[in-house]
Design a protein around this motif. Structure first.
Motif, PDB file in Angstrom:
ATOM      1  N   LYS A 190     -15.231 -11.137  -1.792  1.00  0.00           N
ATOM      2  CA  LYS A 190     -16.012 -12.160  -1.103  1.00  0.00           C
ATOM      3  C   LYS A 190     -16.630 -13.157  -2.088  1.00  0.00           C
ATOM      4  CE  LYS A 190     -18.535 -10.750   2.464  1.00  0.00           C
ATOM      5  NZ  LYS A 190     -17.926 -11.296   3.713  1.00  0.00           N
ATOM      6  N   GLN A 191     -16.874 -12.700  -3.309  1.00  0.00           N
ATOM      7  CA  GLN A 191     -17.421 -13.577  -4.346  1.00  0.00           C
ATOM      8  C   GLN A 191     -16.345 -14.425  -5.021  1.00  0.00           C
ATOM      9  OE1 GLN A 191     -19.469 -11.045  -7.125  1.00  0.00           O
ATOM     10  NE2 GLN A 191     -21.032 -10.418  -5.653  1.00  0.00           N
ATOM     11  N   GLY A 192     -15.079 -14.170  -4.703  1.00  0.00           N
ATOM     12  CA  GLY A 192     -13.988 -14.905  -5.322  1.00  0.00           C
ATOM     13  C   GLY A 192     -13.593 -14.383  -6.688  1.00  0.00           C
ATOM     14  N   ARG A 193     -14.018 -13.156  -7.028  1.00  0.00           N
ATOM     15  CA  ARG A 193     -13.733 -12.589  -8.347  1.00  0.00           C
ATOM     16  C   ARG A 193     -12.563 -11.606  -8.334  1.00  0.00           C
ATOM     17  NH1 ARG A 193     -19.349 -10.140  -9.840  1.00  0.00           N
ATOM     18  NH2 ARG A 193     -18.258  -9.587 -11.774  1.00  0.00           N
ATOM     19  N   PHE A 194     -12.050 -11.268  -7.163  1.00  0.00           N
ATOM     20  CA  PHE A 194     -10.919 -10.349  -7.043  1.00  0.00           C
ATOM     21  C   PHE A 194     -10.051 -10.874  -5.901  1.00  0.00           C
ATOM     22  CE2 PHE A 194      -9.506  -5.771  -5.897  1.00  0.00           C
ATOM     23  CZ  PHE A 194      -8.334  -5.947  -6.591  1.00  0.00           C
ATOM     24  N   ASP A 195      -8.911 -11.470  -6.243  1.00  0.00           N
ATOM     25  CA  ASP A 195      -8.102 -12.218  -5.286  1.00  0.00           C
ATOM     26  C   ASP A 195      -7.190 -11.296  -4.484  1.00  0.00           C
ATOM     27  OD1 ASP A 195      -6.792 -14.128  -3.858  1.00  0.00           O
ATOM     28  OD2 ASP A 195      -5.808 -15.086  -5.565  1.00  0.00           O
ATOM     29  N   LEU A 196      -7.735 -10.658  -3.468  1.00  0.00           N
ATOM     30  CA  LEU A 196      -6.927  -9.791  -2.612  1.00  0.00           C
ATOM     31  C   LEU A 196      -5.924 -10.590  -1.783  1.00  0.00           C
ATOM     32  CD1 LEU A 196      -9.648  -7.271  -1.398  1.00  0.00           C
ATOM     33  CD2 LEU A 196      -7.661  -6.730  -2.807  1.00  0.00           C
ATOM     34  N   ASP A 197      -6.256 -11.840  -1.473  1.00  0.00           N
ATOM     35  CA  ASP A 197      -5.329 -12.670  -0.695  1.00  0.00           C
ATOM     36  C   ASP A 197      -3.995 -12.828  -1.413  1.00  0.00           C
ATOM     37  OD1 ASP A 197      -7.168 -13.238   1.414  1.00  0.00           O
ATOM     38  OD2 ASP A 197      -8.140 -14.720   0.133  1.00  0.00           O
ATOM     39  N   ALA A 198      -4.015 -12.793  -2.747  1.00  0.00           N
ATOM     40  CA  ALA A 198      -2.789 -12.996  -3.512  1.00  0.00           C
ATOM     41  C   ALA A 198      -1.774 -11.874  -3.309  1.00  0.00           C
ATOM     42  CB  ALA A 198      -3.124 -13.123  -4.999  1.00  0.00           C
ATOM     43  N   PHE A 199      -2.229 -10.721  -2.833  1.00  0.00           N
ATOM     44  CA  PHE A 199      -1.317  -9.605  -2.597  1.00  0.00           C
ATOM     45  C   PHE A 199      -0.593  -9.729  -1.258  1.00  0.00           C
ATOM     46  CE2 PHE A 199      -4.345  -7.893  -5.637  1.00  0.00           C
ATOM     47  CZ  PHE A 199      -3.536  -7.199  -6.515  1.00  0.00           C
ATOM     48  N   VAL A 200      -1.076 -10.570  -0.367  1.00  0.00           N
ATOM     49  CA  VAL A 200      -0.509 -10.698   0.978  1.00  0.00           C
ATOM     50  C   VAL A 200       0.593 -11.749   0.969  1.00  0.00           C
ATOM     51  CG1 VAL A 200      -0.984 -11.159   3.410  1.00  0.00           C
ATOM     52  CG2 VAL A 200      -2.727 -10.038   1.996  1.00  0.00           C
ATOM     53  N   THR A 201       1.836 -11.295   1.044  1.00  0.00           N
ATOM     54  CA  THR A 201       2.975 -12.209   1.022  1.00  0.00           C
ATOM     55  C   THR A 201       3.242 -12.796   2.399  1.00  0.00           C
ATOM     56  OG1 THR A 201       3.945 -10.844  -0.724  1.00  0.00           O
ATOM     57  CG2 THR A 201       5.398 -12.437   0.350  1.00  0.00           C
ATOM     58  N   GLU A 202       3.130 -11.958   3.435  1.00  0.00           N
ATOM     59  CA  GLU A 202       3.388 -12.423   4.794  1.00  0.00           C
ATOM     60  C   GLU A 202       2.596 -11.582   5.788  1.00  0.00           C
ATOM     61  OE1 GLU A 202       7.465 -11.858   5.915  1.00  0.00           O
ATOM     62  OE2 GLU A 202       7.438  -9.683   5.565  1.00  0.00           O
ATOM     63  N   ARG A 203       2.337 -12.165   6.943  1.00  0.00           N
ATOM     64  CA  ARG A 203       1.643 -11.472   8.030  1.00  0.00           C
ATOM     65  C   ARG A 203       2.603 -11.386   9.211  1.00  0.00           C
ATOM     66  NH1 ARG A 203      -4.384 -11.700   7.146  1.00  0.00           N
ATOM     67  NH2 ARG A 203      -4.618 -12.600   5.052  1.00  0.00           N
ATOM     68  N   ILE A 204       2.779 -10.169   9.730  1.00  0.00           N
ATOM     69  CA  ILE A 204       3.832  -9.900  10.704  1.00  0.00           C
ATOM     70  C   ILE A 204       3.262  -9.108  11.881  1.00  0.00           C
ATOM     71  CG2 ILE A 204       5.631  -9.919   8.915  1.00  0.00           C
ATOM     72  CD1 ILE A 204       5.576  -6.855   8.959  1.00  0.00           C
ATOM     73  N   GLY A 205       4.128  -8.825  12.862  1.00  0.00           N
ATOM     74  CA  GLY A 205       3.739  -8.038  14.019  1.00  0.00           C
ATOM     75  C   GLY A 205       4.282  -6.621  13.947  1.00  0.00           C
ATOM     76  N   LEU A 206       3.881  -5.793  14.917  1.00  0.00           N
ATOM     77  CA  LEU A 206       4.336  -4.394  14.943  1.00  0.00           C
ATOM     78  C   LEU A 206       5.857  -4.291  14.973  1.00  0.00           C
ATOM     79  CD1 LEU A 206       2.060  -2.349  17.403  1.00  0.00           C
ATOM     80  CD2 LEU A 206       2.373  -1.980  14.951  1.00  0.00           C
ATOM     81  N   GLY A 207       6.503  -5.221  15.631  1.00  0.00           N
ATOM     82  CA  GLY A 207       7.955  -5.148  15.767  1.00  0.00           C
ATOM     83  C   GLY A 207       8.714  -5.584  14.525  1.00  0.00           C
ATOM     84  N   ASP A 208       8.004  -5.986  13.475  1.00  0.00           N
ATOM     85  CA  ASP A 208       8.663  -6.504  12.273  1.00  0.00           C
ATOM     86  C   ASP A 208       8.658  -5.523  11.105  1.00  0.00           C
ATOM     87  OD1 ASP A 208       9.017  -9.019  13.562  1.00  0.00           O
ATOM     88  OD2 ASP A 208       6.931  -9.522  13.098  1.00  0.00           O
ATOM     89  N   VAL A 209       8.250  -4.276  11.340  1.00  0.00           N
ATOM     90  CA  VAL A 209       8.113  -3.323  10.235  1.00  0.00           C
ATOM     91  C   VAL A 209       9.469  -3.003   9.608  1.00  0.00           C
ATOM     92  CG1 VAL A 209       7.475  -0.945   9.628  1.00  0.00           C
ATOM     93  CG2 VAL A 209       5.961  -2.321  11.082  1.00  0.00           C
ATOM     94  N   GLU A 210      10.490  -2.820  10.424  1.00  0.00           N
ATOM     95  CA  GLU A 210      11.813  -2.498   9.875  1.00  0.00           C
ATOM     96  C   GLU A 210      12.306  -3.624   8.972  1.00  0.00           C
ATOM     97  OE1 GLU A 210      14.927  -0.255   8.875  1.00  0.00           O
ATOM     98  OE2 GLU A 210      13.364   0.454  10.245  1.00  0.00           O
ATOM     99  N   ALA A 211      12.099  -4.862   9.389  1.00  0.00           N
ATOM    100  CA  ALA A 211      12.504  -5.999   8.557  1.00  0.00           C
ATOM    101  C   ALA A 211      11.699  -6.043   7.263  1.00  0.00           C
ATOM    102  CB  ALA A 211      12.315  -7.303   9.338  1.00  0.00           C
ATOM    103  N   ALA A 212      10.430  -5.642   7.333  1.00  0.00           N
ATOM    104  CA  ALA A 212       9.597  -5.607   6.125  1.00  0.00           C
ATOM    105  C   ALA A 212      10.116  -4.566   5.142  1.00  0.00           C
ATOM    106  CB  ALA A 212       8.151  -5.309   6.500  1.00  0.00           C
ATOM    107  N   PHE A 213      10.595  -3.431   5.649  1.00  0.00           N
ATOM    108  CA  PHE A 213      11.195  -2.422   4.765  1.00  0.00           C
ATOM    109  C   PHE A 213      12.408  -3.008   4.046  1.00  0.00           C
ATOM    110  CE2 PHE A 213       9.614   1.422   7.446  1.00  0.00           C
ATOM    111  CZ  PHE A 213       8.441   1.445   6.730  1.00  0.00           C
ATOM    112  N   ALA A 214      13.230  -3.759   4.763  1.00  0.00           N
ATOM    113  CA  ALA A 214      14.421  -4.347   4.156  1.00  0.00           C
ATOM    114  C   ALA A 214      14.037  -5.324   3.044  1.00  0.00           C
ATOM    115  CB  ALA A 214      15.251  -5.051   5.222  1.00  0.00           C
ATOM    116  N   LYS A 215      12.952  -6.062   3.240  1.00  0.00           N
ATOM    117  CA  LYS A 215      12.516  -7.032   2.228  1.00  0.00           C
ATOM    118  C   LYS A 215      12.028  -6.368   0.957  1.00  0.00           C
ATOM    119  CE  LYS A 215      11.208 -10.474   5.679  1.00  0.00           C
ATOM    120  NZ  LYS A 215      10.090 -11.165   6.354  1.00  0.00           N
ATOM    121  N   MET A 216      11.574  -5.122   1.051  1.00  0.00           N
ATOM    122  CA  MET A 216      11.105  -4.412  -0.146  1.00  0.00           C
ATOM    123  C   MET A 216      12.194  -4.329  -1.209  1.00  0.00           C
ATOM    124  SD  MET A 216       8.924  -1.175   1.263  1.00  0.00           S
ATOM    125  CE  MET A 216       7.319  -1.395   2.025  1.00  0.00           C
ATOM    126  N   HIS A 217      13.442  -4.178  -0.775  1.00  0.00           N
ATOM    127  CA  HIS A 217      14.536  -4.008  -1.729  1.00  0.00           C
ATOM    128  C   HIS A 217      14.799  -5.283  -2.514  1.00  0.00           C
ATOM    129  CE1 HIS A 217      15.295  -0.088  -0.034  1.00  0.00           C
ATOM    130  NE2 HIS A 217      15.484  -0.602   1.162  1.00  0.00           N
TER     131      HIS A 217
END
Length: 360
Positions: A322-349
């Motif tokens: 919250k102070q801007g000293r640890f950028d957690l937002d940088a770890f978030v590549t994409e925001r998806i829905g429940l139905g997109d988990v399988e596709a997210a697994f494929a992207k890991m590779h």
């Protein structure tokens, strides 16, 4: 009264995940029901789907999550209805020998909910890491809920596993401090979190080591001062060259392979520390000369969940965010829905996604 909600399960080894109806019971003594706001897609969830953890199918996947406590059972004092919480998979017992020694981050008897969530036909589900958070609402032990200041659930929920593992490997296990030199081998989500932790702790030389130029470039965003592509050069020699010929004070291995562990061992300074946070598979072995282990001194450590204590570390890290000293937002590549988990697994590779985050 139980509730029926949507959740993501792995029904059998290697099968595509499914979105199904899940029955969530009312919380019993010591339990809580949490309405999930967001949950990260972690490699551990993929390991569950592939049968790499155990064979207790079907699994309710997901564990890097944040949300709001909806209901609590008898005797719960840790949290109250309406609290914004991050879920953790090491709810300390307070009574085992580690806890009684004042080292609860090593707790040997962590708690999960005693009741089971089920499919509508009564089939019991095995929640990933005792959480199961690819779901609208989940049942957990109340001790798995850590109250924190309200923040973006998609970002702070990642503290529930991978980001905390990496940050803690540097700060808690490696004891990185002001002026230290640090090398991190493997620059995925955990490795980058270790880099960020080293920066927050005051390390002045932070060397990112990977075989991907794209990942190395990304590591600079988290605080890497130097990068080494270990496909192009000998990483041990490169780390030594960047540290005055000595090696790094702390080397964090975030891959979990014998060859990278050996690199970490030889890339540290005399009396330096090696931290293994990459999770190896059971069959892997490493061979090192015993005289080198003795002669180089220092410490060879493994880091369990970043040796974190959620009640201590989660609120602190959320405040840094919250102070801007640890950028957690940088770890978030994409925001998806429940139905997109399988596709997210494929992207890991592909190796170009730090975290896909399911938002509910």
């Amino acid at each position: 009264m139980s509730q029926t909600v949507k959740g993501v399960i792995a029904r059998s080894k290697g099968a595509d995940v499914e979105v199904v109806d899940v029955v969530v019971p009312d919380p019993g003594p010591g339990e809580a029901v949490v309405k999930i706001d967001a949950c990260g897609v972690c490699h551990t969830d993929l390991h569950y789907r592939e049968g790499g953890i155990n064979d207790e199918f079907p699994f309710l996947l997901g564990h890097e999550a944040a949300g709001v406590v909806e209901a609590i059972g008898a005797g719960v004092t840790e949290v109250a209805v309406g609290d914004f919480v991050i879920l953790n998979w090491r709810a300390v017992c307070g009574q085992c020998r580690a806890c009684l020694k004042g080292k609860p981050w090593y707790c040997f008897d962590t708690h999960n909910a005693k009741q089971k969530m089920t499919l509508t036909d009564g089939t019991e589900l095995s929640p990933a890491l005792g959480i199961g958070a690819f779901i609208e609402k989940t049942l957990v032990a109340a001790g798995q809920c850590t109250k924190v200041a309200q923040a973006d659930a998609g970002a702070v929920g990642l503290l529930g596993c991978g980001v905390m593992a990496g940050f803690g490997a540097a700060v808690n296990t490696g004891n990185v401090t002001r002026g230290d030199s640090v090398a991190v081998i493997g620059c995925g989500g955990v490795g980058n979190a270790a880099i960020a932790g080293a920066q927050v702790a005051g390390a002045t030389t932070i060397i990112a080591v990977d075989i991907s130029d794209e990942k190395l470039e990304q590591a600079k965003r988290f605080g890497a001062t130097h990068t080494v592509n270990s496909k192009a050069v000998d990483p041990v020699e490169a780390v030594r060259e960047l540290t005055g010929g000595f090696g790094a004070d702390v080397v964090i291995e975030a891959v979990g392979r014998p060859e990278t562990y050996e690199q970490a061992f030889y890339a540290r300074d005399l009396a330096g520390t090696v931290v293994l946070v990459g999770v190896p598979t059971p069959e892997l072995e490493v061979t090192l000369p015993l005289i080198e282990i003795f002669g180089r001194g220092g410490a060879l450590k493994s880091s369990w969940y970043g040796d974190c204590l959620p009640s201590r570390d989660f609120p602190m890290l959320v405040e840094l965010y919250k102070q801007g000293r640890f950028d957690l937002d940088a770890f978030v590549t994409e925001r998806i829905g429940l139905g997109d988990v399988e596709a997210a697994f494929a992207k890991m590779h592909g190796g170009n996604v730090l975290r896909s985050v399911v938002e509910l």
